[in-house]
Design a protein around this motif. Sequence first.
Motif, PDB file in Angstrom:
ATOM      1  N   THR A 205      39.875  20.347  53.549  1.00  0.00           N
ATOM      2  CA  THR A 205      38.904  21.359  53.134  1.00  0.00           C
ATOM      3  C   THR A 205      39.595  22.467  52.325  1.00  0.00           C
ATOM      4  OG1 THR A 205      39.197  22.646  55.164  1.00  0.00           O
ATOM      5  CG2 THR A 205      37.503  20.932  55.176  1.00  0.00           C
ATOM      6  N   ARG A 414      21.501  25.107  47.105  1.00  0.00           N
ATOM      7  CA  ARG A 414      22.654  25.011  47.991  1.00  0.00           C
ATOM      8  C   ARG A 414      23.764  24.149  47.362  1.00  0.00           C
ATOM      9  NH1 ARG A 414      22.320  25.138  53.603  1.00  0.00           N
ATOM     10  NH2 ARG A 414      20.127  24.497  53.485  1.00  0.00           N
ATOM     11  N   CYS A 418      27.534  25.299  45.963  1.00  0.00           N
ATOM     12  CA  CYS A 418      28.728  24.625  46.480  1.00  0.00           C
ATOM     13  C   CYS A 418      29.665  24.227  45.347  1.00  0.00           C
ATOM     14  CB  CYS A 418      28.301  23.405  47.280  1.00  0.00           C
ATOM     15  SG  CYS A 418      29.644  22.584  48.170  1.00  0.00           S
ATOM     16  N   GLU A 421      30.913  27.802  43.110  1.00  0.00           N
ATOM     17  CA  GLU A 421      31.715  28.867  43.704  1.00  0.00           C
ATOM     18  C   GLU A 421      33.202  28.774  43.341  1.00  0.00           C
ATOM     19  OE1 GLU A 421      31.883  28.924  47.919  1.00  0.00           O
ATOM     20  OE2 GLU A 421      32.301  26.787  48.102  1.00  0.00           O
ATOM     21  N   SER A 441      23.897  28.409  53.558  1.00  0.00           N
ATOM     22  CA  SER A 441      25.317  28.094  53.682  1.00  0.00           C
ATOM     23  C   SER A 441      25.592  26.811  52.905  1.00  0.00           C
ATOM     24  CB  SER A 441      25.718  27.927  55.147  1.00  0.00           C
ATOM     25  OG  SER A 441      24.993  26.855  55.723  1.00  0.00           O
ATOM     26  N   HIS A 442      26.765  26.736  52.308  1.00  0.00           N
ATOM     27  CA  HIS A 442      27.059  25.552  51.489  1.00  0.00           C
ATOM     28  C   HIS A 442      28.477  25.079  51.780  1.00  0.00           C
ATOM     29  CE1 HIS A 442      28.887  28.604  48.790  1.00  0.00           C
ATOM     30  NE2 HIS A 442      27.773  29.264  49.025  1.00  0.00           N
ATOM     31  N   GLU A 443      28.606  24.337  52.871  1.00  0.00           N
ATOM     32  CA  GLU A 443      29.898  23.783  53.249  1.00  0.00           C
ATOM     33  C   GLU A 443      30.359  22.788  52.190  1.00  0.00           C
ATOM     34  OE1 GLU A 443      27.253  23.716  55.147  1.00  0.00           O
ATOM     35  OE2 GLU A 443      27.688  25.164  56.734  1.00  0.00           O
ATOM     36  N   GLU A 444      31.679  22.592  52.163  1.00  0.00           N
ATOM     37  CA  GLU A 444      32.258  21.677  51.177  1.00  0.00           C
ATOM     38  C   GLU A 444      31.928  20.229  51.582  1.00  0.00           C
ATOM     39  OE1 GLU A 444      33.737  22.620  48.532  1.00  0.00           O
ATOM     40  OE2 GLU A 444      34.113  24.738  48.882  1.00  0.00           O
ATOM     41  N   TYR A 445      30.986  19.580  50.872  1.00  0.00           N
ATOM     42  CA  TYR A 445      30.671  18.189  51.183  1.00  0.00           C
ATOM     43  C   TYR A 445      30.713  17.322  49.929  1.00  0.00           C
ATOM     44  CZ  TYR A 445      25.919  19.629  49.761  1.00  0.00           C
ATOM     45  OH  TYR A 445      24.826  20.130  49.097  1.00  0.00           O
ATOM     46  N   HIS A 446      31.402  17.850  48.902  1.00  0.00           N
ATOM     47  CA  HIS A 446      31.572  17.060  47.685  1.00  0.00           C
ATOM     48  C   HIS A 446      33.040  16.682  47.556  1.00  0.00           C
ATOM     49  CE1 HIS A 446      33.470  20.607  46.004  1.00  0.00           C
ATOM     50  NE2 HIS A 446      32.434  21.315  46.391  1.00  0.00           N
TER      51      HIS A 446
END
Length: 705
Positions: A205, A414, A418, A421, A441-446
């Motif tokens: 991450t 969202r 992500c 940013e 919220s925009h967690e790192e999922y890419h």
Amino acid sequence: MKCNILHESPNRLRVHLHCARMSLHEADLLEYYLRSVDGVTEVTVYDRTQDAVVRYTGQRSAVIGALASFSFAKAEAMELVPEHTSRALNREFEDKLAMTVMRRIFSKLFLPAPITTAMALYRSVKYIREGLTALWHGELSVAVLDATAVTVSMVRGDFSTAGSVMFMLRLGEILEEWTHKKSVADLAGAMSLNVDKVWLQRGDTEVLVPIGDVQLGDRMLVRTGSLIPLDGQVVSGEAMVNQASITGESMPVVKRPGSPVYAGTVAEEGQCVVEVQKVQGSGRYDRIVRMIEESEKLKSTTEDKAARLADRLVPYTLGGTVLTYLLTRNVTKMLAVLMVDFSCALKLSMPIAVLSAMRECSSYHISVKGGRFLEAVAQADTVVFDKTGTLTYAVPTVQDVVPFGGHDAQEMLRLAACLEEHYPHSMATAVVEEAKRRGLSHEEYHSQVQYIVAHGISSMVNGEKTLIGSAHFVFEDEGCTIPAGEQERFDALPTQYSHLYLCLAGQLAAVICIHDPLRAEAKDAIRALHDCGIRKVVMMTGDNRRTAACVAEEVGVDEFHAEVLPEDKADFIRRERSAGHTVIMIGDGVNDSPALSEADAGIAISTGAAIAREISDITITSEDLFQLVTLRRISQSLMDRIHRNYRFIVGFNLGLILLGVAGILPPTTSALLHNASTLGISLKSMTDLLPEPEAAATVPERSGE
């Protein structure tokens, strides 16, 4: 801390602090603490008397309250003082000047002739040695004139004149060194880093952390357009890094695994992971100082011509001295010529005028990296503006998210946040801020993201290729399509906004409508630039033609170019320069960097991308476009001052020579007047070019107010 008010007038206080003594660092603590108080406009601290003068426009009670609660420990903890200030440097040269003058007065008033003669002989060794060294290397420089004047005076037994000449030369040396070092220090401070947070790689991450929390060995992510805030070594990836701020190299350098990278350099292209080897305070300031001192950027063309002219005049001065003696056989008249030369004043006053103008620019929140760029601004007839973040505010906002293909608007925002940013662009910031405002919220999922300059971002999300960027990027370059049956909705998108297009698996998923309002002062600033002699103002933007046309008409530019790429901007500037025009470029983004480099003077808005600030020649730290007008007027006034100085130096010194040859002025008087005029014109060159009333006039009333 307890203090007394010594004097008070409207919006001004002079206070005395009750402390045993005040060090230079404590004076800095007090100054920067008071500067941080709302409404305080100017602070001067006198460490020797423990006094402070505060000018303010806000509430008097706020200043009094700040003084009452002040303590050196509290101010130290606030970390307001920069790593380097000019207070210690100023004190060093103030003491040098004072000691030189006091020694001269003491020796003239109290020391007998034999002792002053011995002192003159001792001090002459330095000047005679420098003159002989110049001759040994085949140079006829000012050092030869100085050595000849001192030697001839002493051979004639006129030790008083020799002492006066050496005293004036010493004052000139101190003033020149002081002004140069102060200007270099100011420039280095202006080029210092302004990075608060950094992306670190933690396992799989990415984490955004304050730069103060970074430890040795941490792995830092660097992407296109990012400023590298700490020294380290590349451990993976590859990037083209611009190191001009450290080494002066104009071309970017390839950085691969194992390559060192330095704080303050900028990634122009690519991305890499850097293992941190030095945390903050690792010596970047000192490297910048060395680079500036060695850089020819400190010299304008006019200044350089003056220095060369000064050297070329030395043989003529020596020839005139010999000719005068041969014609008159009068040593006194010969010395009258030798004691007066044009070189000292030319070499001293011209650099001081340029460096003083650079200092004055900094007082208006304008950072100039070299005198030649002030000259370019004074001579410019064409100004090229980027639109986004330059003519418009650097804080655009998201007005609407229009989903396509059955996607949810919130989810698309969202996902966009992500991706965006990671990149320093005003549009990207707008998307991130809107997601934050909506509580998304925009967690790192890419997967790894790739930034394509002036186009957009490409990544993989859940196995699908994801794109966000311009219409040209997603539809023409990447071949994305509009979902079936939704062409009408697409055609109805509001034209008054800029658009970001988000595509998933080759199909349009959402359009983010961004409101990019014009700066309130843009129209009046462009009119003021025309009034200052700018022939043509051009706007260039990657935005669509309809939006660009509306903006161009509203702000009053002479021509505009829409849907342009970075290389198009640079090509346009190159063509204008080839046609004989002097061009200024104003921009703020990664895509403006080639144009900023190509222009005679590249000006960056400080709120823009790091690479734009580093590549630019001038940075405007204020968000008011009227700073461009102030810069233009300072530059024009500087050129006027240089030409006035030149005419005065030549005319006045030529008059002294003629009066000396005619026998009207003795050599001692000629030397005194020559050196006094050199000192006087140098001190005059250190004064501000724009008086306060004129400076205020550079910001006219806004139209419609």
